[in-house]
Scaffold this active site. Structure first.
Site, short mmCIF file in Angstrom:
data_model
loop_
_atom_site.label_atom_id
_atom_site.label_comp_id
_atom_site.label_asym_id
_atom_site.label_seq_id
_atom_site.Cartn_x
_atom_site.Cartn_y
_atom_site.Cartn_z
N HIS A 33 0.83 -1.21 0.00
CA HIS A 33 0.00 0.00 0.00
C HIS A 33 0.86 1.27 0.00
O HIS A 33 0.38 2.36 0.26
CB HIS A 33 -1.00 0.01 1.16
CG HIS A 33 -2.15 -0.94 0.94
ND1 HIS A 33 -3.39 -0.52 0.50
CD2 HIS A 33 -2.23 -2.29 1.05
CE1 HIS A 33 -4.19 -1.59 0.37
NE2 HIS A 33 -3.49 -2.67 0.70
N THR A 34 2.15 1.10 -0.27
CA THR A 34 3.04 2.26 -0.34
C THR A 34 3.04 2.88 -1.74
O THR A 34 3.42 4.03 -1.90
CB THR A 34 4.48 1.83 0.01
OG1 THR A 34 4.74 0.58 -0.64
CG2 THR A 34 4.64 1.65 1.51
N GLY B 153 -7.71 -13.26 -8.25
CA GLY B 153 -8.17 -12.73 -6.95
C GLY B 153 -7.30 -13.14 -5.78
O GLY B 153 -7.68 -12.98 -4.63
N ALA B 154 -6.09 -13.67 -6.06
CA ALA B 154 -5.24 -14.17 -4.99
C ALA B 154 -4.19 -13.15 -4.55
O ALA B 154 -3.38 -13.42 -3.69
CB ALA B 154 -4.55 -15.46 -5.43
N SER C 48 -1.80 -10.43 -8.99
CA SER C 48 -1.89 -9.52 -10.15
C SER C 48 -2.27 -10.18 -11.46
O SER C 48 -1.69 -9.88 -12.51
CB SER C 48 -0.56 -8.79 -10.36
OG SER C 48 -0.50 -7.74 -9.48
N ASP D 49 1.74 -2.92 -9.80
CA ASP D 49 1.50 -4.20 -10.48
C ASP D 49 1.88 -4.17 -11.96
O ASP D 49 2.69 -4.99 -12.41
CB ASP D 49 0.05 -4.65 -10.27
CG ASP D 49 -0.29 -4.76 -8.78
OD1 ASP D 49 0.64 -4.79 -7.96
OD2 ASP D 49 -1.49 -4.82 -8.44
#
Ligand code: GLA
Length: 382
Positions: free
Chosen positions: A35-36, A121-122, A125, A171
């Protein structure tokens, strides 16, 4: 049959002759720096040996015709009449076409066959892999120069504005710019990238809890808004500009929740830089220690972990040969990443699988991942 052979074979039977091009676009796992990216900070991901593949050739006209082996469907769209349809894999292809068009590129149509083994969804990406695969397909079919950083920006735009997920740049950037044998330290402000070798004798294990994120969209956007609020209140452009010491000194005016969110980001940036230094020094112990610290920060301050992710992290940390483990990706389900001694890796996977099953009643998927090069295209010759 390998993925490349399968798309080749189906292309021949569906479109009558051999494909001209074969695109491979990897998924990714993030070692540390979560989240950086949208806080203009640092991330340390690697592209993995699971990928999306497209066998294709350009076709006259402005139509794209695509067959997905994984969804067992054939779909088509017109580049001159792009509009949203129901959600699904084609929206990523279409969104990429839209973003390329917005950037002024004149695209050719193509026909192709797609498959992939990046779990959906894991947190690995699969969507960026598909967007960058689509970008590579359009670039090759249309004779455009391939600049992985420029294309990553367009893939992010597709995801943000067409698919409608407010993700950051990490990503598509690592998917397009992965380096064999290396993770890549990315400065998400300057987009400068520095390869970081895996410590000698170590392997990266991806431990899929088999739980999937729910409601991530809203939780992700909420975290993002809290980070932006913290930056605004602290008077900086982004949390990248705050150090752990200055947050300590100046964070008093923030609410408890916003202060904890900010603390995750500023300490995570520091950990990520230190992790890159540990990799440069070949220090597996330090790198693993930082990964485990990162997990606590995500669990307690950023609050994006779940009981299943915590259980998997604890099972990994307790198994012999493990240097450290943390949840990876956006959170709320998906995978844990662990740094393990290569020689101990098979026994490590066995031990973790058994313990996790016993503890949660769930059946995980556990595998080793090797760092790979980013999105590529090969010209096929008959
Ligand atoms: C998702 C987003 C990324 C990043 C991670 C968290 O994967 O797509 O941009 O924000 O979450 O690190």
């Amino acid at each position: 049959m390998e993925a490349a052979e399968r798309v080749d074979a189906v292309f021949r039977s569906r479109f009558g002759s051999a494909p001209a091009l074969l695109v491979r676009s990897p998924g990714r796992v993030n070692l540390i720096g979560e989240h950086t990216d949208y806080n203009e900070g640092f991330v340390l991901p690697m592209a993995i040996d699971r990928a999306v593949w497209i066998a294709l050739r350009a076709r006259p006209g402005r139509e794209v015709v695509a067959v997905s082996l994984d969804f067992a469907e054939e779909k088509a769209f017109d580049l001159d009449a792009l509009h949203h349809s129901e959600a699904g894999w084609l929206e990523y292809v279409k969104g990429t076409a839209w973003a390329l068009g917005q950037a002024g590129h004149r695209l050719a149509g193509w026909e192709g066959v797609l498959t992939g083994d990046v779990p959906i969804g894991a947190g690995l990406s699969s969507s960026a892999a598909l967007e960058m695969a689509s970008a590579r397909a359009f670039a090759a079919a249309s004779g455009l120069a391939w600049d992985p950083v420029a294309m990553a920006r367009l893939a992010r735009r597709a995801e943000n504005e067409w698919v409608g997920v407010g993700c950051g740049i990490m990503d598509p950037l690592i998917v397009g710019s992965g380096r064999e044998g290396h993770a890549v330290l990315i400065d998400c402000r300057s987009l400068e990238m520095r390869p970081a070798p895996l410590p000698p004798g170590t392997a990266v294990a991806v431990l899929d809890t088999s739980t999937r994120r729910e409601l991530t969209g809203s939780a992700y956007n909420e975290r993002r808004a809290q980070c932006e609020e913290a930056a605004r209140r602290l008077g900086v452009k982004a949390l990248r500009d705050v150090t752990p010491a200055s947050l300590e000194a100046r964070g008093g005016g923030l609410s408890d929740v916003v202060r904890r969110r900010a603390r995750h980001i500023v300490t995570e940036n520091a950990r990520t830089l230190e992790a890159a230094a540990a990799m440069a020094a070949g220090d597996a112990r330090r790198l693993g220690g930082l990964m485990s610290e990162s997990h606590l920060s995500m669990r307690d301050d950023f609050e994006i972990s779940t009981p299943a992710l915590d259980a998997m992290v604890e099972c990994a940390q307790a198994a012999s040969g493990c240097h450290g483990a943390r949840m990876t990706g956006g959170g709320f389900g998906g995978c844990v990443v662990a740094l393990v001694d290569e020689a101990a890796a098979p026994a490590f996977l066995d031990a973790v699988g058994g313990r996790y099953r016993e503890r949660t009643g769930l059946t995980p998927s556990l595998y080793l991942c090797r760092p790979q090069a980013g999105t590529s295209v090969a010209v096929r010759r008959e």
